[in-house]
Write an enzyme that holds these catalytic residues in place. Structure first.
Site, mmCIF file in Angstrom:
data_model
loop_
_atom_site.group_PDB
_atom_site.id
_atom_site.type_symbol
_atom_site.label_atom_id
_atom_site.label_comp_id
_atom_site.label_asym_id
_atom_site.label_seq_id
_atom_site.Cartn_x
_atom_site.Cartn_y
_atom_site.Cartn_z
ATOM 1 N N LYS A 133 9.684 8.471 30.978
ATOM 2 C CA LYS A 133 10.390 7.671 29.960
ATOM 3 C C LYS A 133 11.890 7.701 30.235
ATOM 4 O O LYS A 133 12.512 8.765 30.286
ATOM 5 C CB LYS A 133 10.091 8.243 28.567
ATOM 6 C CG LYS A 133 10.895 7.588 27.427
ATOM 7 C CD LYS A 133 10.499 8.171 26.058
ATOM 8 C CE LYS A 133 11.401 7.644 24.933
ATOM 9 N NZ LYS A 133 11.091 8.229 23.613
ATOM 10 N N LYS A 170 17.469 5.602 13.090
ATOM 11 C CA LYS A 170 17.475 7.044 12.846
ATOM 12 C C LYS A 170 18.639 7.416 11.938
ATOM 13 O O LYS A 170 19.643 6.698 11.891
ATOM 14 C CB LYS A 170 17.658 7.780 14.192
ATOM 15 C CG LYS A 170 16.465 7.730 15.124
ATOM 16 C CD LYS A 170 16.759 8.500 16.395
ATOM 17 C CE LYS A 170 15.604 8.420 17.382
ATOM 18 N NZ LYS A 170 14.387 9.117 16.902
ATOM 19 N N ASP A 184 17.122 10.842 25.787
ATOM 20 C CA ASP A 184 15.787 10.254 25.712
ATOM 21 C C ASP A 184 15.322 9.682 27.063
ATOM 22 O O ASP A 184 14.270 9.084 27.157
ATOM 23 C CB ASP A 184 15.769 9.169 24.621
ATOM 24 C CG ASP A 184 14.433 9.084 23.906
ATOM 25 O OD1 ASP A 184 13.608 10.004 24.060
ATOM 26 O OD2 ASP A 184 14.214 8.080 23.204
ATOM 27 N N ASP A 240 10.970 2.860 16.035
ATOM 28 C CA ASP A 240 11.450 4.100 16.645
ATOM 29 C C ASP A 240 10.372 4.754 17.520
ATOM 30 O O ASP A 240 10.655 5.684 18.265
ATOM 31 C CB ASP A 240 11.912 5.063 15.546
ATOM 32 C CG ASP A 240 12.802 6.180 16.078
ATOM 33 O OD1 ASP A 240 13.224 6.090 17.248
ATOM 34 O OD2 ASP A 240 13.076 7.129 15.319
ATOM 35 N N GLU A 261 9.253 3.832 20.258
ATOM 36 C CA GLU A 261 9.450 2.881 21.360
ATOM 37 C C GLU A 261 9.052 3.446 22.719
ATOM 38 O O GLU A 261 8.746 2.691 23.633
ATOM 39 C CB GLU A 261 10.927 2.449 21.411
ATOM 40 C CG GLU A 261 11.876 3.397 22.173
ATOM 41 C CD GLU A 261 11.977 4.789 21.578
ATOM 42 O OE1 GLU A 261 11.710 4.934 20.378
ATOM 43 O OE2 GLU A 261 12.314 5.739 22.316
ATOM 44 N N ARG A 294 6.399 5.001 23.712
ATOM 45 C CA ARG A 294 5.037 4.620 24.097
ATOM 46 C C ARG A 294 4.961 3.140 24.437
ATOM 47 O O ARG A 294 4.109 2.719 25.230
ATOM 48 C CB ARG A 294 4.056 5.015 22.979
ATOM 49 C CG ARG A 294 4.352 4.383 21.649
ATOM 50 C CD ARG A 294 3.698 5.111 20.474
ATOM 51 N NE ARG A 294 4.447 6.279 20.029
ATOM 52 C CZ ARG A 294 4.090 7.071 19.033
ATOM 53 N NH1 ARG A 294 2.962 6.835 18.351
ATOM 54 N NH2 ARG A 294 4.824 8.105 18.688
HETATM 55 N N1 BES Z 1 12.841 9.836 21.309
HETATM 56 C C1 BES Z 1 12.147 10.041 20.096
HETATM 57 C C2 BES Z 1 11.500 11.418 20.012
HETATM 58 C C3 BES Z 1 12.471 12.561 19.915
HETATM 59 C C4 BES Z 1 12.907 12.994 18.684
HETATM 60 C C5 BES Z 1 12.900 13.187 21.048
HETATM 61 C C6 BES Z 1 13.805 14.054 18.601
HETATM 62 C C7 BES Z 1 13.778 14.239 20.961
HETATM 63 C C8 BES Z 1 14.232 14.675 19.736
HETATM 64 C C9 BES Z 1 11.054 9.000 19.942
HETATM 65 O O1 BES Z 1 11.336 7.764 20.449
HETATM 66 C C10 BES Z 1 10.849 8.852 18.470
HETATM 67 O O2 BES Z 1 11.737 8.397 17.809
HETATM 68 N N2 BES Z 1 9.669 9.227 17.985
HETATM 69 C C11 BES Z 1 9.368 9.148 16.610
HETATM 70 C C12 BES Z 1 7.943 8.674 16.470
HETATM 71 C C13 BES Z 1 7.564 8.345 15.078
HETATM 72 C C14 BES Z 1 8.304 7.113 14.595
HETATM 73 C C15 BES Z 1 6.071 8.099 15.026
HETATM 74 C C16 BES Z 1 9.538 10.525 15.988
HETATM 75 O O3 BES Z 1 9.186 11.516 16.617
HETATM 76 O O4 BES Z 1 10.067 10.592 14.882
HETATM 77 ZN ZN ZN Z 2 12.690 7.708 21.985
HETATM 78 MN MN MN Z 3 12.447 6.569 19.064
#
Ligand code: BES
Ligand code: ZN
Ligand code: MN
Length: 497
Positions: free
Chosen positions: A266, A278, A289, A348, A350, A352
């Site tokens: 990713k 966020k 990320d 968010d 994204e 996947r």
């Molecule tokens: N990049 C984030 C995951 C992340 C969060 C990495 C904190 C490092 C630190 C990912 O894209 C994300 O935002 N995931 C969401 C998924 C949710 C919306 C199902 C998450 O983990 O909140």
């Molecule tokens: Zn992300």
């Molecule tokens: Mn995200």
């Protein structure tokens, strides 16, 4: 950093500093004892002053020892003798090497305090090299004035016995290559999103391939991705002014017909969340990320440096995720390259969305195994913290090999289940699937989503949201999981250890 391995009596080594381990209660490891006997017990006499308790990380510097070719001896505390193992050595050495790097030494010779056995030598020196690489790492590209140490360490020697020499040399070479790969991954992650864009990542990949006959890099632009039908990936970059890139690396170190291992990383160079934006606090950290993608570049750099006899493919989908008038909206439905449709309930989620199209693209390489690496879920940080990466897989042998590799090199992963029962959390009333799975098991449902795009090969997924980055005082990238991945590939290539 240059590394070399020597045999012979330590007291005769001409070096700016001999690094000598000491256990608590004034116990000396075998090699330290030998040295001390040869120099008339100077170390023992200092220890008898009881200023130095030899707790792990403690150190004491002696100047101009008698009957010794070195100009300094740095005593390094190794803690309890019974609890000693390679990881303990690593943690004890890092601050000691940091100290040396700030002095006027420029080089040092480490007397490695082995426990026993041949296998140990390799692991102890791997950990020592890891400590050195971590200790001398600096990131000052974005400071107007960099203040490097006046005489940084350039050369690190190890003293070992004759029978240990080969294992020690392999450990130095492997450790150094992993250090190079991890440094690249850290630099890319520490760079801010306005510098490290998808185009910048692509340029870094291209420059990796320069001068390397067996490494080829190609970069697909948005028009090419559009032709391939990557509607899911492109839906993420629609909200950004920076064009998305699909970076493809092909390393050919093995036989022409050997199936490659594919690493899919990713490469989100900044994740603001999109319309599902966020919260502001710590959002800056979302520049990391792209650590999955950076670990792909770092691992391939390490394998290429070692000329490993295997074939590798790296695929890094890279984009930003920002709110915009043209960005994905909750409820939007997109069609992936596989033909499956996705209802985007949270913009968010994204990672996947870009990974699924990259995984489908990877089919064309007929891979022996595919490992994707992603800072995919905050839920993984909740579950495992910064100790272990989350591991999910559709193949138990592959999962086992990754777990073992991680344990061996101290860059650990922990497996979570990928049971069918979790799949229903992705049900959508309007499309083939939703891009989120509701409240529970966020790391697992993210992997469930990816599993729908990996049916045609053996696949493992590493969620590195917790391990690729440290927050707080030590804020910055860790270079993980470059050690785990390289260890896995070293084993696969049957590299001598
Ligand atoms: N990049 C984030 C995951 C992340 C969060 C990495 C904190 C490092 C630190 C990912 O894209 C994300 O935002 N995931 C969401 C998924 C949710 C919306 C199902 C998450 O983990 O909140
Ligand atoms: Zn992300
Ligand atoms: Mn995200």
């Amino acid at each position: 950093m240059d590394y070399s391995c020597k045999t012979g009596p330590a007291e005769r080594v001409k070096t700016a500093c001999l690094v000598v381990g000491v256990f608590q209660k004034n116990r000396l490891p075998a090699l330290s004892k030998q040295l001390d006997d040869a120099i008339g017990g100077q170390v023992k006499r200092v220890l008898q002053r009881r200023d130095f308790s030899a707790d792990s990380g403690q150190s004491l510097l002696l100047y101009e020892p008698n009957d010794c070719a070195a100009t300094r001896i740095l005593l390094v505390g190794l803690g309890d003798e019974k609890a000693f193992r390679p990881r303990v050595l690593r943690n004890a050495l890092e601050p000691a090497i940091q100290q040396l790097n700030g002095m006027n030494a420029g080089e040092c010779t480490i007397l490695v305090p082995f426990a026993a056995g041949k296998d140990d030598v390799y692991r102890f020196i791997r950990e020592a090299v890891d400590a050195v690489e971590a200790a001398v790492y600096r990131f000052d590209q974005c400071k107007s004035e960099s203040k490097p140490p006046k005489k940084p360490l350039k050369h690190v020697d190890f003293v070992v016995s004759r029978s240990q020499l080969n294992a020690a040399k392999h450990a130095c070479a492997h450790g150094r290559a992993i250090g190079t790969g991890a440094r690249l991954a850290k630099d890319l992650a520490n760079l801010p999103g306005n510098i490290c864009t998808p185009s910048y990542l692509a340029e870094q990949a291209r420059s990796l391939a320069r001068g390397r006959r067996n490494l080829k890099v190609s970069v697909l632009d948005e028009a090419q991705m559009h032709k391939l039908g990557m509607g899911s990936l492109l839906s993420v970059s629609r909200g950004s002014r920076q064009p998305a890139k699909l970076i493809v690396l092909e390393y050919k170190g093995g036989k022409a017909d050997a199936k490659p291992v594919a690493l899919v990383g990713k490469g989100l160079t900044f994740d603001a969340g999109g319309i599902s934006i966020k919260p502001a606090a710590n959002m800056d950290e979302m520049k990391y990320d792209m650590c999955g993608g950076a670990s792909v570049l770092g691992t391939i750099a390490a394998c290429a440096e070692l000329d490993l006899p295997l074939n590798l493919v790296g695929v890094v989908p890279s984009s930003e995720n920002l709110p915009d008038g043209d960005a994905n909206k909750p409820g939007d439905i997109v069609t992936s390259m596989s033909g499956q449709t996705i209802e985007i309930l949270n913009t968010d989620a994204e990672g996947r969305l870009i990974l699924c199209d990259a995984l489908t693209y990877t089919e064309r390489f007929d891979p022996a195994a595919v490992i994707d690496i992603a800072t995919l879920t905050g839920a993984c940080i909740v579950a495992l913290g910064d100790q272990a990466s989350g591991l999910l897989a559709n193949d138990d042998v592959l999962a086992g090999q990754l777990l073992e590799s991680g344990t061996a090199c101290g860059d650990r992963a922990w497996q979570l289940p990928l049971w069918d029962e979790y799949q229903q959390q992705l049900d959508s009333n309007f499309a083939d699937m939703a891009n989120i799975g509701g409240k529970g098991a966020g790391t697992i449902t993210a992997a469930c989503f990816l599993s729908r795009f990996t049916k045609k090969f053996k696949w493992a997924h590493l969620d590195i949201a917790g391990t690729a980055w440290l927050s707080g005082a030590k804020k910055g990238a860790t270079g993980r999981p470059v050690p785990l991945l390289t260890e896995f590939l070293l084993r696969r290539a049957k590299a001598p250890m």
